[in-house]
Motif scaffolding. Sequence first.
Motif, PDB file in Angstrom:
ATOM      1  N   TYR A 205      51.423  31.899  85.304  1.00  0.00           N
ATOM      2  CA  TYR A 205      50.264  32.775  85.453  1.00  0.00           C
ATOM      3  C   TYR A 205      50.833  33.914  86.307  1.00  0.00           C
ATOM      4  CZ  TYR A 205      45.154  33.211  86.443  1.00  0.00           C
ATOM      5  OH  TYR A 205      43.943  33.519  86.848  1.00  0.00           O
ATOM      6  N   THR A 206      50.076  35.058  85.712  1.00  0.00           N
ATOM      7  CA  THR A 206      50.873  36.596  86.475  1.00  0.00           C
ATOM      8  C   THR A 206      50.606  36.422  88.229  1.00  0.00           C
ATOM      9  OG1 THR A 206      50.341  38.951  86.609  1.00  0.00           O
ATOM     10  CG2 THR A 206      48.383  37.575  86.864  1.00  0.00           C
ATOM     11  N   ASN A 207      51.831  36.960  88.729  1.00  0.00           N
ATOM     12  CA  ASN A 207      51.950  37.011  90.034  1.00  0.00           C
ATOM     13  C   ASN A 207      52.627  35.509  90.676  1.00  0.00           C
ATOM     14  OD1 ASN A 207      52.378  38.854  92.145  1.00  0.00           O
ATOM     15  ND2 ASN A 207      50.462  38.219  93.246  1.00  0.00           N
ATOM     16  N   THR A 249      64.676  35.412  79.776  1.00  0.00           N
ATOM     17  CA  THR A 249      63.720  36.359  79.433  1.00  0.00           C
ATOM     18  C   THR A 249      62.827  36.072  80.439  1.00  0.00           C
ATOM     19  OG1 THR A 249      64.537  36.300  77.102  1.00  0.00           O
ATOM     20  CG2 THR A 249      62.416  37.407  77.701  1.00  0.00           C
ATOM     21  N   ASP A 250      62.221  37.176  81.044  1.00  0.00           N
ATOM     22  CA  ASP A 250      61.079  37.421  81.876  1.00  0.00           C
ATOM     23  C   ASP A 250      60.137  37.952  81.250  1.00  0.00           C
ATOM     24  OD1 ASP A 250      59.343  37.484  84.001  1.00  0.00           O
ATOM     25  OD2 ASP A 250      60.154  39.117  85.076  1.00  0.00           O
ATOM     26  N   THR A 251      58.720  37.456  81.282  1.00  0.00           N
ATOM     27  CA  THR A 251      57.641  37.786  80.111  1.00  0.00           C
ATOM     28  C   THR A 251      56.480  37.978  80.907  1.00  0.00           C
ATOM     29  OG1 THR A 251      57.019  35.496  79.807  1.00  0.00           O
ATOM     30  CG2 THR A 251      58.625  36.183  78.279  1.00  0.00           C
ATOM     31  N   VAL A 252      55.588  38.686  80.220  1.00  0.00           N
ATOM     32  CA  VAL A 252      54.127  38.810  80.734  1.00  0.00           C
ATOM     33  C   VAL A 252      53.582  37.809  81.167  1.00  0.00           C
ATOM     34  CG1 VAL A 252      52.960  39.152  78.396  1.00  0.00           C
ATOM     35  CG2 VAL A 252      52.010  40.436  80.544  1.00  0.00           C
ATOM     36  N   GLY A 253      52.758  37.939  82.518  1.00  0.00           N
ATOM     37  CA  GLY A 253      52.034  36.696  82.981  1.00  0.00           C
ATOM     38  C   GLY A 253      50.750  36.393  82.162  1.00  0.00           C
ATOM     39  N   PHE A 254      50.200  35.369  82.224  1.00  0.00           N
ATOM     40  CA  PHE A 254      48.960  34.934  81.774  1.00  0.00           C
ATOM     41  C   PHE A 254      47.814  35.165  82.939  1.00  0.00           C
ATOM     42  CE2 PHE A 254      51.488  31.471  79.924  1.00  0.00           C
ATOM     43  CZ  PHE A 254      51.916  32.408  78.520  1.00  0.00           C
ATOM     44  N   ILE A 255      46.361  35.043  82.372  1.00  0.00           N
ATOM     45  CA  ILE A 255      45.541  35.410  83.499  1.00  0.00           C
ATOM     46  C   ILE A 255      44.239  34.636  82.563  1.00  0.00           C
ATOM     47  CG2 ILE A 255      44.656  37.444  82.403  1.00  0.00           C
ATOM     48  CD1 ILE A 255      44.158  38.433  85.179  1.00  0.00           C
ATOM     49  N   LYS A 295      45.457  27.550  87.628  1.00  0.00           N
ATOM     50  CA  LYS A 295      46.190  28.276  86.692  1.00  0.00           C
ATOM     51  C   LYS A 295      47.141  27.712  85.667  1.00  0.00           C
ATOM     52  CE  LYS A 295      46.391  31.757  90.524  1.00  0.00           C
ATOM     53  NZ  LYS A 295      47.161  32.619  91.348  1.00  0.00           N
ATOM     54  N   LEU A 296      47.768  26.435  86.111  1.00  0.00           N
ATOM     55  CA  LEU A 296      48.359  25.386  84.845  1.00  0.00           C
ATOM     56  C   LEU A 296      47.440  25.355  83.600  1.00  0.00           C
ATOM     57  CD1 LEU A 296      50.380  23.004  87.112  1.00  0.00           C
ATOM     58  CD2 LEU A 296      51.416  24.582  85.637  1.00  0.00           C
ATOM     59  N   LEU A 297      46.194  25.041  83.916  1.00  0.00           N
ATOM     60  CA  LEU A 297      45.423  24.836  82.883  1.00  0.00           C
ATOM     61  C   LEU A 297      45.284  26.219  81.842  1.00  0.00           C
ATOM     62  CD1 LEU A 297      42.495  22.691  84.218  1.00  0.00           C
ATOM     63  CD2 LEU A 297      44.084  22.078  82.644  1.00  0.00           C
ATOM     64  N   VAL A 298      45.147  27.298  82.469  1.00  0.00           N
ATOM     65  CA  VAL A 298      45.058  28.589  82.092  1.00  0.00           C
ATOM     66  C   VAL A 298      46.490  28.761  81.024  1.00  0.00           C
ATOM     67  CG1 VAL A 298      45.232  31.215  81.998  1.00  0.00           C
ATOM     68  CG2 VAL A 298      43.612  29.732  83.335  1.00  0.00           C
ATOM     69  N   CYS A 299      47.640  28.435  81.722  1.00  0.00           N
ATOM     70  CA  CYS A 299      49.039  28.522  81.084  1.00  0.00           C
ATOM     71  C   CYS A 299      48.891  27.764  79.813  1.00  0.00           C
ATOM     72  CB  CYS A 299      50.042  28.402  81.945  1.00  0.00           C
ATOM     73  SG  CYS A 299      50.207  29.305  83.214  1.00  0.00           S
TER      74      CYS A 299
END
Length: 423
Positions: A205-207, A249-255, A295-299
């Motif tokens: 998740y982002t942040n 690799t670092d990647t864009v966060g989910f939301i 947040k884990l569910l969103v990921c």
Amino acid sequence: MQEPGMSMMRAILVKRNEPRSEDEKNELQMNELRELAGAAGYEIIGELTQTRHPDRKYHLGRGKVEELAQIVADLRPDKVIFHNPLTTMQIYNISETCRCETIDKFQLILEIFATRATTHRSKLQVELARLEYELPRARAVISLLKKDERPGFMGLGGYEDSYAQDVKNRMIRIRKELETIQKDNETLRAHRHSRGFSLVALAGYTNAGKSTLFNALVDEAVESKDMLFTTLLPTTRSLNVQGRDVLLTDTVGFIEDLPHWMVDAFRSTLDEIFLADVVLLVVDSSEPLELIRKKLLVCHETMWDQLQDVGIVTVFNKMDMISEEELQERMLSLGYLAPDPVAVSARTGMGFDELKASIHDLLPEWKRITLSFPMSEEAMSLVAWIFEEGVVHSVNYEDGISIDLEARDKIINKAISLVKTLS
């Protein structure tokens, strides 16, 4: 973000809550909107909420929109920002009533992406996401413009009947260009694999602290702020994991509720996760248990279908900010959502040895073999090459050279072939 010397844009945040929705969930969503507005550089000067079913014309009730209009008149914000997705007609009607530019959460996310896009690839992705958002609204916008003859509505300029087709053509061109970039990336990825590099991706998740963890693991300074979406472009660096070199690799966060058109636009970025050998799913363990669960569910919803055969390590970051009892409670309660959990602190380095051990256990298996060959100048060159390409567990120089090594098939086979030429 704001340039030095510029005053911050001012915004009023608005959210419609579903009837019978949980207060805790509503507050979490409102807090996320606050964080998004802050990440986009807005000063929040007012907030308004209403619990009701959506109104077709205004999304909120007519009376609540008139109340919003009075707040706008009193506080004079630059924008009104809704948490809820709005139709073009609703944006138009609210903007007309309040006499203030109105956007929804996804337009706000696009604003953030636009300010963070620094490479040609990320700029293409942002433009594709914007066009994906605009396309289904194009006809409604044109209709409104013709009715009121307002060429500046929503800052989209003068529209013509061909606008929708122009959008489609532009999307086709961008997708082709992104496909070319992706093919180049896949060629590079295949080359890295052939060189023996395994691929490890940070996701979450982002942040959640991904960029801070990335920096700590590879000892580099990649931007990491307490802010949503600091990472748009994947950043890759080499990391040594118990003698094996991997590419991290670092990647864009989910939301939450990330719409399909935004996921599609950033598909090539998400592929850095989907094509990895190991995924580190990072969570902020200092947050409340239910928030971590959400947040884990969103990921999982975002990436689970693509990761059936990929090893996942759930990284409970910020372990230094909670007690051992709280940490164990979170890890135990979230076990079904958190495969292979490891607790770390990106700030202090606690837990890094355990994390690297977990990564190593999930890496593609290498073969282990012992080679023996006579001492010579060429043999010493072979030993040096083996040290570079594999993991040497031991080497003995009595009665010639005996070396216990672990490496990928290609290196093992080449080493055996070279030994034959020395015997």
